[in-house]
Scaffold this motif. Structure first.
Motif, PDB file in Angstrom:
ATOM      1  N   HIS A 172       0.844  -1.212   0.000  1.00 19.96           N
ATOM      2  CA  HIS A 172       0.000   0.000   0.000  1.00 19.96           C
ATOM      3  C   HIS A 172       0.865   1.242   0.000  1.00 19.96           C
ATOM      4  CE1 HIS A 172      -3.865  -2.079   1.654  1.00 19.96           C
ATOM      5  NE2 HIS A 172      -3.495  -2.494   0.469  1.00 19.96           N
ATOM      6  N   ARG A 173       1.965   1.208   0.749  1.00 22.18           N
ATOM      7  CA  ARG A 173       2.834   2.392   0.841  1.00 22.18           C
ATOM      8  C   ARG A 173       3.478   2.749  -0.488  1.00 22.18           C
ATOM      9  NH1 ARG A 173       6.891   2.778   5.629  1.00 22.18           N
ATOM     10  NH2 ARG A 173       7.148   4.800   4.684  1.00 22.18           N
ATOM     11  N   VAL A 174       3.735   1.721  -1.332  1.00 24.53           N
ATOM     12  CA  VAL A 174       4.345   2.046  -2.625  1.00 24.53           C
ATOM     13  C   VAL A 174       3.288   2.284  -3.712  1.00 24.53           C
ATOM     14  CG1 VAL A 174       6.525   0.882  -2.192  1.00 24.53           C
ATOM     15  CG2 VAL A 174       4.670  -0.406  -3.224  1.00 24.53           C
ATOM     16  N   GLY A 175       2.031   2.333  -3.302  1.00 24.44           N
ATOM     17  CA  GLY A 175       0.987   2.721  -4.254  1.00 24.44           C
ATOM     18  C   GLY A 175       0.271   1.564  -4.919  1.00 24.44           C
ATOM     19  N   ILE A 176       0.393   0.337  -4.398  1.00 23.59           N
ATOM     20  CA  ILE A 176      -0.369  -0.796  -4.960  1.00 23.59           C
ATOM     21  C   ILE A 176      -1.610  -0.993  -4.099  1.00 23.59           C
ATOM     22  CG2 ILE A 176      -0.355  -3.305  -5.327  1.00 23.59           C
ATOM     23  CD1 ILE A 176       2.586  -3.041  -6.096  1.00 23.59           C
TER      24      ILE A 176
ATOM     25  N   LEU B  28       6.008  10.207  -9.203  1.00 23.34           N
ATOM     26  CA  LEU B  28       5.851  11.159  -8.101  1.00 23.34           C
ATOM     27  C   LEU B  28       5.609  10.417  -6.785  1.00 23.34           C
ATOM     28  CD1 LEU B  28       5.804  14.238  -7.976  1.00 23.34           C
ATOM     29  CD2 LEU B  28       3.322  14.126  -8.011  1.00 23.34           C
ATOM     30  N   GLN B  29       4.754   9.405  -6.867  1.00 21.62           N
ATOM     31  CA  GLN B  29       4.445   8.589  -5.683  1.00 21.62           C
ATOM     32  C   GLN B  29       5.720   7.967  -5.103  1.00 21.62           C
ATOM     33  OE1 GLN B  29       1.854   5.318  -6.612  1.00 21.62           O
ATOM     34  NE2 GLN B  29       0.064   6.499  -6.028  1.00 21.62           N
ATOM     35  N   VAL B  30       6.558   7.432  -6.005  1.00 19.84           N
ATOM     36  CA  VAL B  30       7.784   6.764  -5.558  1.00 19.84           C
ATOM     37  C   VAL B  30       8.738   7.774  -4.916  1.00 19.84           C
ATOM     38  CG1 VAL B  30       9.846   5.571  -6.390  1.00 19.84           C
ATOM     39  CG2 VAL B  30       7.605   4.855  -7.168  1.00 19.84           C
ATOM     40  N   TYR B  31       8.918   8.918  -5.562  1.00 21.41           N
ATOM     41  CA  TYR B  31       9.823   9.918  -4.994  1.00 21.41           C
ATOM     42  C   TYR B  31       9.303  10.401  -3.634  1.00 21.41           C
ATOM     43  CZ  TYR B  31      12.577  10.140  -9.260  1.00 21.41           C
ATOM     44  OH  TYR B  31      13.401   9.825 -10.306  1.00 21.41           O
ATOM     45  N   ARG B  32       7.970  10.535  -3.530  1.00 22.08           N
ATOM     46  CA  ARG B  32       7.395  10.957  -2.234  1.00 22.08           C
ATOM     47  C   ARG B  32       7.678   9.915  -1.161  1.00 22.08           C
ATOM     48  NH1 ARG B  32       1.945  13.363  -4.332  1.00 22.08           N
ATOM     49  NH2 ARG B  32       2.622  15.462  -4.766  1.00 22.08           N
TER      50      ARG B  32
END
Ligand code: SF4
Length: 345
Positions: free
Chosen positions: A138-142, A192-196
């Motif tokens: 979830h933290r990496v956007g999945i 952007l999600q990853v850099y954040r």
């Protein structure tokens, strides 16, 4: 005290045509909690340096350095076992090619859970690891963790695989994270999600990060300082503000201006701000400054190798730096001495 302190790192390889120096006398310093951008075109040696830091070296590589310390430990003097343990516990890497880094015969969930260290009671281990794996996804956007956990690497896209790799790399909260072009295969919102995510790890957990990239402008928001490489050599090192306002090296200036400014109208058929030619092959390097044949400011003196100079924590290797008001100023600039004693792997 620097968390990572590398002085005069060289990486050579023996070929049928003789020995080639792929990385030549690189200096790299990273403080605790710092994010460093390691930038340069393909062939600049940035990925090799990243691999050497993480201990992913090939037998044929000949590695030497005056100093190669992580947290006061001389990495090149460790045995392969000691190095593996240290890298597993404290240093993590996010790779460029995520799909080939995952095992195609195991589900993604199993591989992710295997990377998570657990120190509680043995009967709690499966439930805890599963919960933590879901949290990381979830933290990496999945969002659809169930589907990804049960999938095999061949069933997921490259972007999803990269997110899984990032989840694995951050699972044990390493002190140093080496991210080798971590958003290569991703669309811009996911980038952007990853850099954040990396930035929040840095702020909340104090993780130091080396962000490897060929695009200075896409990572400048996230880094504290830059180390710019060209053809296996450092050409400029400084904190982000200094380097972006007054780059001294012509190569850094081109990297900074290579993306057109779309906020202003562009003249019809205007040219991109790039250097002519391409990076030379390591077997056929020009004498003196390696940028010489491509550099618009090259002069006679450039046939000798420019030493690395330091001016107020700003290091650069150029005989005729740009953004210097008068060239006499150079006489006041400290030349960084080279090589004392060498530790070799
Ligand atoms: S030393 Fe000369 S060729 Fe090299 S970057 Fe500076 S001006 Fe250009």
């Amino acid at each position: 005290m620097a968390l990572l302190d590398i002085r005069h790192l060289s990486i050579e390889i023996d070929t049928p045509r003789g020995r080639i120096k792929m990385v030549d006398n690189i200096n790299l310093t990273l403080d605790s909690g710092e994010i460093l951008g390691l930038v340069g075109e393909s062939g600049s040696g940035k990925s090799l340096i990243a691999k050497v830091i993480c201990g992913l070296v090939k037998d044929e590589w000949i590695i030497s350095a005056d100093r190669f310390r992580f947290n006061e430990i001389e990495l090149l003097k460790l045995t392969p076992n000691q190095r593996r343990k240290l890298v597993g516990d404290e240093i993590s890497m996010i790779y460029q090619d995520p799909l080939s880094s995952l095992d195609p015969s195991q589900t993604v969930g199993k591989q992710l859970m295997e990377t998570i260290h657990f120190k509680g009671k043995w009967w709690q281990i499966f439930g805890w690891k599963k919960k933590r794996a879901i949290e990381l996804l979830h933290r990496v956007g999945i969002k659809d963790h169930k589907d990804i956990m049960q999938s095999y690497p061949t069933d997921i896209t490259e972007g999803e695989a990269q997110k899984v790799m990032i989840a694995m790399a951050v699972a044990n909260q390493p002190r140093l994270l080496v991210a080798d072009e971590p958003t290569n295969a991703m669309e811009s919102t996911t980038q952007l999600q990853v850099y954040r995510l990396l930035s929040s790890m840095n702020k909340n957990l104090g993780t130091s990060i080396i962000l490897v990239s060929n695009d200075m402008m896409s990572i400048h928001k996230w880094v504290d300082s830059f180390n710019v490489l060209y053809c296996g050599q450092t050409v400029e090192i400084a904190d982000k503000e200094t380097i972006m306002e007054t780059p001294y090296h012509p190569y850094t200036s081109v990297l900074l201006n290579s993306v057109p400014d779309f906020s202003k109208p562009l003249p019809f058929k205007s040219r991109l701000n790039t250097l002519k030619g391409s990076v030379p092959m390591l077997q056929h390097l020009p004498i003196g400054c390696r940028l010489g044949p491509r550099c618009p400011f090259a002069q006679k003196k450039c046939v000798t190798k420019p030493p690395l100079r330091r001016f107020k924590q700003h290091e650069f290797a150029c005989h005729f730096p740009i953004n210097f008001r008068e060239q006499n100023f150079l006489k006041k600039v400290e030349v960084i001495p080279v090589v004392v004693e060498t530790v070799a792997e």
